[in-house]
Design a protein around this motif. Structure first.
Motif, PDB file in Angstrom:
ATOM      1  N   ASP A 101       0.823  -1.211   0.000  1.00  0.00           N
ATOM      2  CA  ASP A 101       0.000   0.000   0.000  1.00  0.00           C
ATOM      3  C   ASP A 101       0.858   1.262   0.000  1.00  0.00           C
ATOM      4  O   ASP A 101       0.502   2.269  -0.628  1.00  0.00           O
ATOM      5  N   ALA A 104       2.059   1.849  -3.547  1.00  0.00           N
ATOM      6  CA  ALA A 104       0.962   2.354  -4.380  1.00  0.00           C
ATOM      7  C   ALA A 104       0.649   3.811  -4.049  1.00  0.00           C
ATOM      8  O   ALA A 104       0.380   4.618  -4.952  1.00  0.00           O
ATOM      9  N   ARG A 273      -1.274  -0.610  -8.055  1.00  0.00           N
ATOM     10  CA  ARG A 273      -2.533  -0.745  -7.313  1.00  0.00           C
ATOM     11  C   ARG A 273      -3.063  -2.171  -7.442  1.00  0.00           C
ATOM     12  O   ARG A 273      -3.524  -2.758  -6.461  1.00  0.00           O
TER      13      ARG A 273
END
Length: 299
Positions: A101, A104, A273
């Motif tokens: 995460d 991203a 993503r």
């Protein structure tokens, strides 16, 4: 676009380096590796510089390509994204949801281009098949068997420590997910069980309410090896077609997509993503197998 290559193992030699060196839109700048002698050797093959530090190579390029284990790749990718460099990463992008995460988020903040090398997904025939299957809709089930052995004589990946530790779930699981997620949608629930010789079975509920089952292994008896995938629903039972593919050509198509995205075009479907979504499912499966409970994800 100036590229730096991180990694000196079989995948870097077989795919990354020759594709970077041959692409007309790429200037192959240099190589960094955990073993300086191997970095010097690979760099020498292509007449580029071997860099002694990660930061030094990141500073001299516009983009990075990574052929390293996921736990080594993740911090390098995050540092590069924060330095506003485009990313070509290998799968899985990271071994933790937090790291995936963070990568991203850094890519989004920097408005960078990114792509993750889910190998066969960059074969045009497979892309076309999955897009048509998605448009057809009405699917209630998918089954994927990605079962083989990397420990047979002559396999260059059998000596990989991270693959031995993490097994088929993390090595071939990303390839299986890259088939079902574009058609059935995000995963909302994960159940998993691990059998002998790293054989991992996943049962996934998707946001579309369809169910997929994945059977994964990189240490199966050779006679039990198989790669097959089917979707079932209103249109009947449709098998993902077998197709020949070549890694350097697939990597070159990924480069094409990244260069176009960096020039203002659409982002690749298989960007960081998507890579982070795959990591989330794999981490949930690991938890589900360890605890014996269903793990729920936010779609």
């Amino acid at each position: 676009m100036r590229f730096g290559l991180f990694g000196t193992g079989p995948w870097a030699h077989m795919t990354h380096a020759p594709a970077l060196a041959a692409h007309p839109g790429v200037e192959f700048v240099g190589v960094w590796g955990r073993n300086p002698d191997k970095a010097e050797a690979l760099a020498g093959e292509y007449g580029v510089r071997a860099y002694p530090t990660v930061d030094g190579l990141i500073a001299d390029v516009d983009a990075i390509a990574v052929a390293l284990p996921p736990d080594v790749q993740a911090p390098i990718a995050l540092a590069a994204a924060r330095a506003r460099k485009h990313l070509l990463l290998d799968k899985p992008v990271a071994l933790t949801v937090a790291e995936a995460d963070a990568i991203a988020a850094a890519v989004a903040e920097g408005r960078l281009a990114s792509a993750v090398f889910f190998t066969r997904r960059f074969v045009p025939q497979l892309q076309e098949f999955l897009e048509q299957t998605r448009k057809t809709g009405g699917w209630v089930e998918a089954r994927v068997h990605h079962v083989g052995s990397i420990y047979e004589e002559g396999n260059p990946f059998g000596a990989s420590p991270w693959r031995r530790e993490r097994g088929g779930l993390w090595d071939v699981g990303p390839h299986a997910l890259a088939l079902v997620l574009p058609v059935l949608g995000p995963v909302t629930e994960v159940t998993a069980m691990v059998g002998p010789r790293d054989m991992t079975h996943l049962l996934l509920r998707h946001a579309s309410e369809a169910i997929s089952t994945l059977t994964l292994s990189v240490d199966t008896p050779p006679a039990a090896a198989r790669q097959e995938a089917v979707f079932a629903g209103k249109a009947g039972v449709v098998a993902v077609p077998a197709m020949r593919w070549e890694p350097v050509q697939a990597f070159t198509r990924m480069l094409d997509e990244l260069l176009a995205a960096a020039d203002g075009g659409p982002q690749p479907q298989l960007d960081v993503r998507f890579g982070a979504a795959v990591t989330a499912v794999l981490a949930a499966a690991e938890e589900a197998a360890r605890t014996g409970r269903t793990v729920r994800l936010t779609a």
